[in-house]
Design a protein around this motif. Sequence first.
Motif, mmCIF file in Angstrom:
data_model
loop_
_atom_site.group_PDB
_atom_site.id
_atom_site.type_symbol
_atom_site.label_atom_id
_atom_site.label_comp_id
_atom_site.label_asym_id
_atom_site.label_seq_id
_atom_site.Cartn_x
_atom_site.Cartn_y
_atom_site.Cartn_z
ATOM 1 N N ALA A 100 0.837 -1.247 -0.097
ATOM 2 C CA ALA A 100 0.038 -0.060 -0.025
ATOM 3 C C ALA A 100 0.826 1.259 0.138
ATOM 4 O O ALA A 100 0.665 2.227 -0.796
ATOM 5 C CB ALA A 100 -0.847 0.036 1.140
ATOM 6 N N VAL A 111 -2.706 10.078 4.218
ATOM 7 C CA VAL A 111 -2.935 8.854 3.384
ATOM 8 C C VAL A 111 -1.991 7.735 4.107
ATOM 9 O O VAL A 111 -2.462 6.705 3.855
ATOM 10 C CB VAL A 111 -2.418 9.265 2.027
ATOM 11 C CG1 VAL A 111 -2.387 7.968 1.132
ATOM 12 C CG2 VAL A 111 -3.463 10.232 1.495
ATOM 13 N N ARG A 114 2.418 1.992 -3.294
ATOM 14 C CA ARG A 114 1.639 2.384 -4.262
ATOM 15 C C ARG A 114 1.289 3.923 -4.014
ATOM 16 O O ARG A 114 0.911 4.763 -5.024
ATOM 17 C CB ARG A 114 0.077 1.763 -4.477
ATOM 18 C CG ARG A 114 0.206 0.647 -5.046
ATOM 19 C CD ARG A 114 0.327 0.714 -6.504
ATOM 20 N NE ARG A 114 0.578 -0.743 -7.149
ATOM 21 C CZ ARG A 114 -0.231 -1.364 -7.771
ATOM 22 N NH1 ARG A 114 -1.533 -0.909 -7.427
ATOM 23 N NH2 ARG A 114 -0.013 -2.416 -8.205
ATOM 24 N N LEU A 115 1.030 4.132 -2.531
ATOM 25 C CA LEU A 115 0.506 5.655 -2.423
ATOM 26 C C LEU A 115 1.646 6.539 -1.748
ATOM 27 O O LEU A 115 1.436 7.834 -2.058
ATOM 28 C CB LEU A 115 -0.582 5.358 -1.247
ATOM 29 C CG LEU A 115 -1.919 5.270 -1.698
ATOM 30 C CD1 LEU A 115 -2.241 4.123 -2.581
ATOM 31 C CD2 LEU A 115 -2.947 5.482 -0.588
#
Lengths: 343, 458
Positions: free
Chosen positions: B30, B41, B33-34
């Motif tokens: 995660a 976030v 990706r972010l």
Amino acid sequence: MTRFNPSGTISASYDTGSQDMFKDKREVQHCLGEQQYIATDEIATVLFLAEQLNKPILAEGPAGVGKTELAKAWAGASNRELIRLQCYEGLDETKALYEWEYAKQMLYTQLLRDKLSQLLSEAETLSAAADRLASEEDVFFSERFLLPRPLLRALTSDKPVVLLIDEIDRSDTEFEAFLLEILSDFQVSVPELGTIKARHQPLVLLTSNNTRELSEALKRRCLYLFVDYPSMEQELNIVRLKVPELNLKLAQQAVQIVQRLRSMDLKKSPSVSETLDWAKALVALNADHMDETTLNSTLTVLLKHETDVQRARGGLDNRAGRGGSQVVERYDAYGPDPRRRKR
Amino acid sequence: MDSRIVHFITALRASGVRISLAESQDAFYAIDRLGLEDREVFRVSLKTTLVKEAKDGPTFDRLFPLFFGSGQPPLTNGTGGLSADEQQMLEDALRQLLRELRAELLRRLAEGRSLTPEELQQLGQQAGLQNAGQAYQQPWLTRRMLQQLGLQDLQEAIGELMELLAALGMSDAARQQLRDAMQGNAEALEEQVDNYVGQQIAENMAQEYEKREPLDDLMHRSFETLTEHERDELRHQVARLAAQLRSRAALRQKRGKEGTLDPKATLRANLQYGSVPIKMKFRHKQLKPKLVLIADVSTSMRPVAEFMVRLMYELSDQISRARSFAFINHIHDLTHDFEQGRASEVVQDVLERIPPGSYNTDLGASLVEFAHDHFDSVDRRTTVIFLGDGRNNYNDPRLDLVDQIKRRARRVLWFNPEHPQQWRHGDSDMLQYAPLCHAVHRVSNLAELAEAVDRLFD
């Protein structure tokens, strides 16, 4: 033995890149806003992440905070069809995955009887007749007679879909175990037809009201999202968005009362959907301010237990009259740009 | 950064959040990706991948700022707005202060200097932070460290300084400004110390957690040799173990669901097809066992009994009907206790109500009472489980009653923590009981107990 004839929609091709994905969480939030769903940063981020990582989301939280609504908004925002599987005790594969349509099979057999006997009359021996019949077997075990239930529909759909598995905690442990296979591979096997793979990987949202502990294996495969009651500000935004006819001052008072009720020790706290029902009731009654009679006559929209109503009356009595003096200070009217909603 | 996240995950585990390897892997995916740019976030990515239970949310929220900063405002320099004269006045006033420590603190607050890592470490050592391994110690340790800094009588100190400055002729406005800045800085400093303490405790816990004995080993250690602390650890595992057993039992049930043909239901279901039997209906096999547990709760048997009762309680949804009895020399019906309340409290309650005393274990006498009062709980579908070491203090073992139970019940099982070689020694009647049972399982540790319980659902 795979006697599956590749005639129709069930296919093994797999493409995930066809759908436009969201660029970032802001866009998710914006699109959800267009679907009239006010998403917190957390919700938007989790949705975005779910799409990026191809993982199902498990949304937990009290009843009526908009978990199901979230799935609908998600489907709308990502331009996908929503397929919903409502879980209940005793739900099994035939209700969730697929079922053979016996009646139709029967009917076809009856109607095709002449054709069949014609076909079989040419056979010399009994075994030859049986062979011939067997060669036509596919007709009766084809997709034509397969009644797809939500899970199979989600896998075989032509377009990408959002699959909502609602209230998973109500289903049995066995069903949960069965669901695991689908969620990890996005494929199922139908013994008569072979393995069916998803054409497009669906976005999956599972909801749970936490009435029982879900298995660790299921949780491990999902992203976890806890949806709680909204803050006063958020709830006011929701009311303003969904029931715009209600005047601002009354909406503020209403939300304030609901928030106060949630802090009380009640059998069932009012949910967001009940707040909205209440707001609509106030509009229908043409109420322009909150007084004791309005409150007393409409309180049953919010509270569904007699003892709760009694207790709430006791608790709210001294406040309802002058509720108007305490307005929400930080209220920021919902502007045209949904991004402005978040502080 | 990666090692920081790994550290964080260990700290979460140490605080009781269960995180599997797959889940920590997901967290890294995660973040890949972010990215790390947006703190919020980043936080949500970690939370949604690592924390899968609502009750663990607060633990995450507590630990996250400790490991990745709380985004607190830094200390501000309160002397910036002062003129050269006024700065000189402040300098003089600070010099006039008699107490060294206090002057040092006030200077720090006025200038907005935060504590350096070395200073924090030193303060921490003086307060005994290195030995702290529990989250609840945080407020106390923070207070101690702040006391060492001299923050406890801050108001008095600031007041003293202000008086001095007034005497030296500093303007009201400048004094007020300085005062506000110092107040703000004091709060920021408190937060800094509090964060440091929380973080150190979390790291201590994580280190301690890594050193502990692997659970698997604990599961295979005999009940008698476990310390109270280890037993506590295992207690937490029982729910998990039960979940494993439950899903296995559920799967087994799914597979074995279809029994013999049910003609009545088949006829009814096929009326719609003109009574051509197209849909077959089968009887559901009654696979959920009916259990009667008769457990010895004398001192030596207590740990085993406790775990057994816990397991049974956790698995109650897989059991169609469970009755439990405890005995030392009298039989106690516990069934009612289990129909209400959570397992952990109930077990404690029950065990406290039947204190282990100096009385003699007497299964024979207990069986007489059982046969007299509760014999109706045994029928042909019941599995009766005796949990005990079979040591009767040379009392009459009442084999006849066990035999009667056996004739009535579907199965009679015996769970015994002792090794079969010990059965022939001392006051053990186990060798006499054993032939009357359908099976005897040895349950000296949790792993064996779990396996024995698992067999119940075959």
